[in-house]
Scaffold this active site. Structure first.
Site, PDB file in Angstrom:
ATOM      1  N   GLY A  14       0.825  -1.218   0.000  1.00  0.00           N
ATOM      2  CA  GLY A  14       0.000   0.000   0.000  1.00  0.00           C
ATOM      3  C   GLY A  14       0.853   1.259   0.000  1.00  0.00           C
ATOM      4  N   ARG A  75       1.072  -5.263  -5.490  1.00  0.00           N
ATOM      5  CA  ARG A  75       1.276  -6.475  -4.687  1.00  0.00           C
ATOM      6  C   ARG A  75       1.448  -7.598  -5.703  1.00  0.00           C
ATOM      7  NH1 ARG A  75      -3.127  -3.909  -1.397  1.00  0.00           N
ATOM      8  NH2 ARG A  75      -2.067  -3.092   0.425  1.00  0.00           N
ATOM      9  N   ASP A 106       5.408  -5.152   6.026  1.00  0.00           N
ATOM     10  CA  ASP A 106       6.033  -6.443   6.348  1.00  0.00           C
ATOM     11  C   ASP A 106       5.947  -7.468   5.212  1.00  0.00           C
ATOM     12  OD1 ASP A 106       3.356  -6.726   6.774  1.00  0.00           O
ATOM     13  OD2 ASP A 106       3.522  -7.474   8.821  1.00  0.00           O
ATOM     14  N   THR A 129       4.118   2.618   5.652  1.00  0.00           N
ATOM     15  CA  THR A 129       2.707   2.245   5.769  1.00  0.00           C
ATOM     16  C   THR A 129       2.058   3.212   6.750  1.00  0.00           C
ATOM     17  OG1 THR A 129       1.132   0.666   6.736  1.00  0.00           O
ATOM     18  CG2 THR A 129       3.407   0.431   7.423  1.00  0.00           C
ATOM     19  N   ASP A 131      -0.219   2.489   8.769  1.00  0.00           N
ATOM     20  CA  ASP A 131      -0.738   1.779   9.952  1.00  0.00           C
ATOM     21  C   ASP A 131       0.188   1.784  11.162  1.00  0.00           C
ATOM     22  OD1 ASP A 131      -2.987   1.227   8.537  1.00  0.00           O
ATOM     23  OD2 ASP A 131      -2.505  -0.854   8.116  1.00  0.00           O
ATOM     24  N   ASP A 133       2.380  -0.341  11.930  1.00  0.00           N
ATOM     25  CA  ASP A 133       2.325  -1.677  12.534  1.00  0.00           C
ATOM     26  C   ASP A 133       3.601  -2.485  12.276  1.00  0.00           C
ATOM     27  OD1 ASP A 133       1.914  -1.903   9.828  1.00  0.00           O
ATOM     28  OD2 ASP A 133       0.279  -3.345   9.963  1.00  0.00           O
ATOM     29  N   ARG A 175      -6.254  -2.344   9.681  1.00  0.00           N
ATOM     30  CA  ARG A 175      -6.981  -3.613   9.612  1.00  0.00           C
ATOM     31  C   ARG A 175      -6.587  -4.571  10.732  1.00  0.00           C
ATOM     32  NH1 ARG A 175      -4.046  -5.631   4.081  1.00  0.00           N
ATOM     33  NH2 ARG A 175      -2.269  -4.383   4.641  1.00  0.00           N
TER      34      ARG A 175
HETATM   35  O1  F6P Z   1      -1.913   0.788   4.163  1.00  0.00           O
HETATM   36  C1  F6P Z   1      -2.470  -0.143   5.065  1.00  0.00           C
HETATM   37  C2  F6P Z   1      -3.938  -0.125   4.954  1.00  0.00           C
HETATM   38  O2  F6P Z   1      -4.245   1.213   5.110  1.00  0.00           O
HETATM   39  C3  F6P Z   1      -4.812  -0.937   5.892  1.00  0.00           C
HETATM   40  O3  F6P Z   1      -5.137  -0.332   7.098  1.00  0.00           O
HETATM   41  C4  F6P Z   1      -6.018  -1.235   5.047  1.00  0.00           C
HETATM   42  O4  F6P Z   1      -6.731  -2.322   5.477  1.00  0.00           O
HETATM   43  C5  F6P Z   1      -5.378  -1.457   3.725  1.00  0.00           C
HETATM   44  O5  F6P Z   1      -4.301  -0.559   3.667  1.00  0.00           O
HETATM   45  C6  F6P Z   1      -6.257  -1.345   2.538  1.00  0.00           C
HETATM   46  O6  F6P Z   1      -5.454  -1.323   1.403  1.00  0.00           O
HETATM   47  P1  F6P Z   1      -5.865  -1.715  -0.076  1.00  0.00           P
HETATM   48  O7  F6P Z   1      -7.159  -1.072  -0.350  1.00  0.00           O
HETATM   49  O8  F6P Z   1      -4.753  -1.169  -0.902  1.00  0.00           O
HETATM   50  O9  F6P Z   1      -5.931  -3.197  -0.125  1.00  0.00           O
END
Ligand code: F6P
Length: 327
Positions: A14, A75, A106, A129, A131, A133, A175
């Site tokens: 992301g 991805r 990660d 990221t 998040d 995390d 998430r």
């Molecule tokens: O970048 C991490 C995140 O923001 C998560 O919190 C979220 O669930 C996810 O990306 C959603 O990403 P995408 O829509 O790119 O799958």
């Protein structure tokens, strides 16, 4: 280990604000140390397809202030296969690339670690990221910007909440973790903050909302992390509360991907600049398999392995502060 003369940089997973500032930093650090740099487009997928571009200090003009990533991101399923990684390795060799810096989360670090194991190829990770995390750093790139973006959005929602005497459930990203929710909740003055790490439970949520209503509050904001398990989802949660508090008009607002976009904050730009320089210096010192992080304002190194396996912890002090603030 052979001398490093050419470093590639890619963004993966992301996107997050500050990725461009980190790309700029890696490229400029390479120029400073008189080595070459290459940008790989669309993450590991671009590595497999040979989607490379030679970069120089001028290629990264005017990007420090831009959200997203000029290198694009993806991805890659193919990179999970040995054949895919072999193709990627051959492409790197063809271009005489000696090492790469991957900016991502990660999942991206796991790919880098496997790749290093298979081909003994030097890699360094930069945590990108929103998040926050990733174990091994107090802050990931984009987290600070996302907090500010979300707080600004909730401030606006508060105007409507208070004008209409409404209760708003605002879902923020995260998430698996509640770092964004917890900080944004305190920063935006939320009545309750629901995070995956703590199960408040529907009854206690209701009780707390009723108590605040009784104390004279006519509107409230509840911040909910995307991964919270209190209800089925934020809409079900809101429905349950509305059914049990019929005097309250309840609304839901999902902030979603707007939290991932926008110009990076000064904090993220500075962090990205520091991390990019360190990543290049570490590779030039002949090190590999580390993630660059920050602890107590010092740039640090954590093994990729630990960064992948370790878990971040929420700041429990913030839970207490939030409780006290909602008195
Ligand atoms: O970048 C991490 C995140 O923001 C998560 O919190 C979220 O669930 C996810 O990306 C959603 O990403 P995408 O829509 O790119 O799958």
């Amino acid at each position: 280990m052979n001398k490093v003369n050419k470093i590639a940089v890619l963004t993966s997973g992301g996107d997050s604000p500050g990725m461009n500032a980190a790309i700029r930093s890696v490229v400029r650090a390479c120029a400073y140390y008189n080595i070459e740099s290459v940008g790989i487009y669309r993450g590991y997928q671009g590595m497999i397809e040979g989607d490379f571009k030679e970069l120089n200090a001028r290629s990264v003009n005017n990007i420090i202030n831009k959200g997203g990533t000029i290198l694009k991101t993806a991805r890659s399923e193919e990179f999970r296969t040995v054949e895919g990684r072999k193709k990627a390795f051959e492409n790197l060799k063809k271009k005489n690339i000696d090492a790469f810096v991957v900016i991502g989360g990660d999942g991206s670090f796991t790919g880098a670690e496997i790749f290093n194991e298979e081909f003994n190829f030097p890699v360094i990770g930069i945590p990108g990221t929103i998040d926050n995390d990733i174990f091994g750093t107090n802050f990931t790139l984009g987290y600070d910007t996302a907090l500010n973006t979300a707080v600004e959005a909730i401030d606006k929602i508060r105007d409507t909440a208070s004008s209409h005497n409404r209760l708003f459930f605002v879902e923020v990203m995260g998430r698996d973790v509640g770092h964004i929710a917890l900080n944004v909740g305190v920063g935006a003055g939320a009545e309750e903050i629901l995070i995956p790490e703590e199960d408040l439970g529907l009854d206690r949520l209701l009780e707390s909302l009723k108590k605040s209503r009784k104390s004279g509050k006519t509107s409230s904001i509840v911040v909910v992390a995307e991964g919270d398990k209190t209800g089925e989802n934020v809409f079900e949660l809101a429905k349950y509360v509305e059914e049990n508090m019929p005097n309250y008009e309840v609304r839901v607002s999902v902030l979603g991907h707007m939290q991932r976009g926008g110009a990076p904050s000064c904090f993220d730009r500075v962090l990205a600049s520091r991390m990019g320089v360190k990543a290049v210096e570490v590779l030039l010192e002949g090190k590999s398999n580390f993630m660059v992080g920050i602890h107590d304002n010092e740039i640090t190194l954590t093994s990729l392995d630990l960064a992948i396996k370790g878990e971040t912890k929420i700041n429990t002090e913030l839970i207490k502060v939030s409780d006290i603030m909602t008195t």
